[in-house]
Scaffold this active site. Structure first.
Site, PDB file in Angstrom:
ATOM      1  N   ARG A  43      13.868 -12.030  14.643  1.00 48.96           N
ATOM      2  CA  ARG A  43      13.228 -11.291  15.727  1.00 48.96           C
ATOM      3  C   ARG A  43      11.834 -11.858  15.922  1.00 48.96           C
ATOM      4  O   ARG A  43      11.209 -12.312  14.974  1.00 48.96           O
ATOM      5  CB  ARG A  43      13.094  -9.814  15.351  1.00 48.96           C
ATOM      6  N   ARG A  46      -0.742 -10.251  13.990  1.00 48.80           N
ATOM      7  CA  ARG A  46      -0.746  -8.827  13.682  1.00 48.80           C
ATOM      8  C   ARG A  46      -1.593  -8.555  12.436  1.00 48.80           C
ATOM      9  O   ARG A  46      -2.348  -7.595  12.372  1.00 48.80           O
ATOM     10  CB  ARG A  46       0.693  -8.357  13.464  1.00 48.80           C
ATOM     11  N   LYS A  64       0.822  -1.218   0.000  1.00 43.74           N
ATOM     12  CA  LYS A  64       0.000   0.000   0.000  1.00 43.74           C
ATOM     13  C   LYS A  64       0.861   1.276   0.000  1.00 43.74           C
ATOM     14  O   LYS A  64       0.571   2.216  -0.740  1.00 43.74           O
ATOM     15  CB  LYS A  64      -0.923  -0.020   1.218  1.00 43.74           C
ATOM     16  N   ARG A  91     -10.316   3.270   9.443  1.00 44.25           N
ATOM     17  CA  ARG A  91      -9.990   1.916   9.875  1.00 44.25           C
ATOM     18  C   ARG A  91     -11.246   1.126  10.244  1.00 44.25           C
ATOM     19  O   ARG A  91     -11.178  -0.082  10.440  1.00 44.25           O
ATOM     20  CB  ARG A  91      -9.068   1.953  11.096  1.00 44.25           C
ATOM     21  N   ARG A 100      12.137 -12.473   7.360  1.00 44.10           N
ATOM     22  CA  ARG A 100      13.363 -11.722   7.603  1.00 44.10           C
ATOM     23  C   ARG A 100      14.287 -12.413   8.618  1.00 44.10           C
ATOM     24  O   ARG A 100      13.850 -12.818   9.687  1.00 44.10           O
ATOM     25  CB  ARG A 100      13.008 -10.323   8.103  1.00 44.10           C
TER      26      ARG A 100
END
Ligand SMILES: [Zn+2]
Length: 212
Positions: free
Chosen positions: A160, A171, A13, A88, A127
Site C-alpha cells: 500500500r 509521516r 510507545k 505534541r 509490510r
C-alpha cells in the site's frame, strides 16, 4: 507521579504504555481514547471536537486541554497519570504544566523512547499484502519464503502507498516529537531517554528503572 510518554511512531510507545500501566498502576490517559470517549458520550467538548474532525481539521489545543483538565480532576487520576499522545508541542506542554500546577502537581518524568529514523522506517514500511488472499507479510519480521509471492496461495504481493518507505519517512518527520518539546522537559530536568532499539522487555525494564 505524573508522567509524559514521548516517542516517534514505530518506537513501540503503545506497547510500552500498556506494560508500564500494568506494572506501576499508573492511569494511562491517551488523547485518542479521550477524544473517542467524549465523542461517544456526546459531551459538549466531544461535539466541539467532532465538528473540527468532521471538517478534517485539527482539534484546537484549548479543546484538548479542557478535556485533559476534566480528566485529571477525576478521582482515579489523583495519584498520577501517564499521558500518551499529549503534549505534541511546547504550548501544549506549558498548558499541561499550568493545569497540573493548579492542583499543586507537576510532570515528574518525561520518558522518551528513541530510535534512529532508518530503524523506524524499516519497522514501519516493510509490510506487503497478498493480492489474492489478503495475507500480510513483513520484509523483516515475517517475510514470505519467496520474495513477492504469497506463502499461502502463491498470489502476488503488493505494498500500500502508506507502507512505502518514502511515504513512511515523510509521516515520521511530521509525527516524531519536536526537538523543542524534548528540550522543554530536558530543561525542566525530568527527561529520561531510553533506547527503543533494544528488545521490548529491555525497553520496559529501562522505562521502569527511570520511573523509580
Ligand atoms: Zn495469498
Amino acid at each position: 507521579m505524573f508522567v509524559v510518554l514521548l516517542g516517534p511512531p514505530g518506537a513501540g510507545k503503545g506497547t510500552q504504555a500498556e506494560r508500564i500501566a500494568k506494572a506501576t498502576g499508573l492511569l494511562h490517559v491517551s488523547t485518542g481514547d479521550m477524544f473517542r470517549e467524549h465523542v461517544r458520550n456526546e459531551t459538549e467538548l466531544g461535539q466541539l471536537a467532532k465538528s473540527y474532525m468532521d471538517k478534517g481539521e485539527l482539534v484546537p489545543d484549548e479543546v484538548t486541554i479542557s478535556m485533559l483538565n476534566e480528566r485529571i480532576s477525576r478521582d482515579d487520576a489523583s495519584e498520577g497519570v501517564m499521558f500518551d499522545g499529549f503534549p505534541r508541542n511546547v504550548p501544549q506542554a506549558k498548558a499541561l504544566d499550568d493545569a497540573l500546577a493548579e492542583r499543586a502537581k507537576k510532570i515528574d518524568r518525561a520518558l522518551l523512547i528513541s530510535a534512529r529514523d532508518e530503524e523506524l522506517v524499516s519497522r514501519l514500511s516493510g509490510r506487503w499484502i497478498c493480492r489474492q488472499c489478503g495475507r500480510l507479510f513483513h520484509e523483516r519480521f515475517d517475510p514470505p519464503a519467496e520474495a513477492g509471492k504469497c506463502d499461502a496461495c502463491g498470489g502476488e504481493l503488493y505494498q500500500r502507498d502508506d507502507d512505502k518507505a518514502d511515504v513512511v519517512r515523510t509521516r515520521l518527520e511530521k509525527q516524531k516529537p519536536a526537538p523543542e518539546l524534548i528540550d522543554h522537559y530536558r530543561q525542566a530536568g525530568v527527561l529520561h531517554e531510553v533506547d527503543g532499539e533494544r528488545s521490548i522487555d529491555e525497553v520496559t525494564t529501562a522505562l521502569l528503572e527511570a520511573l523509580r
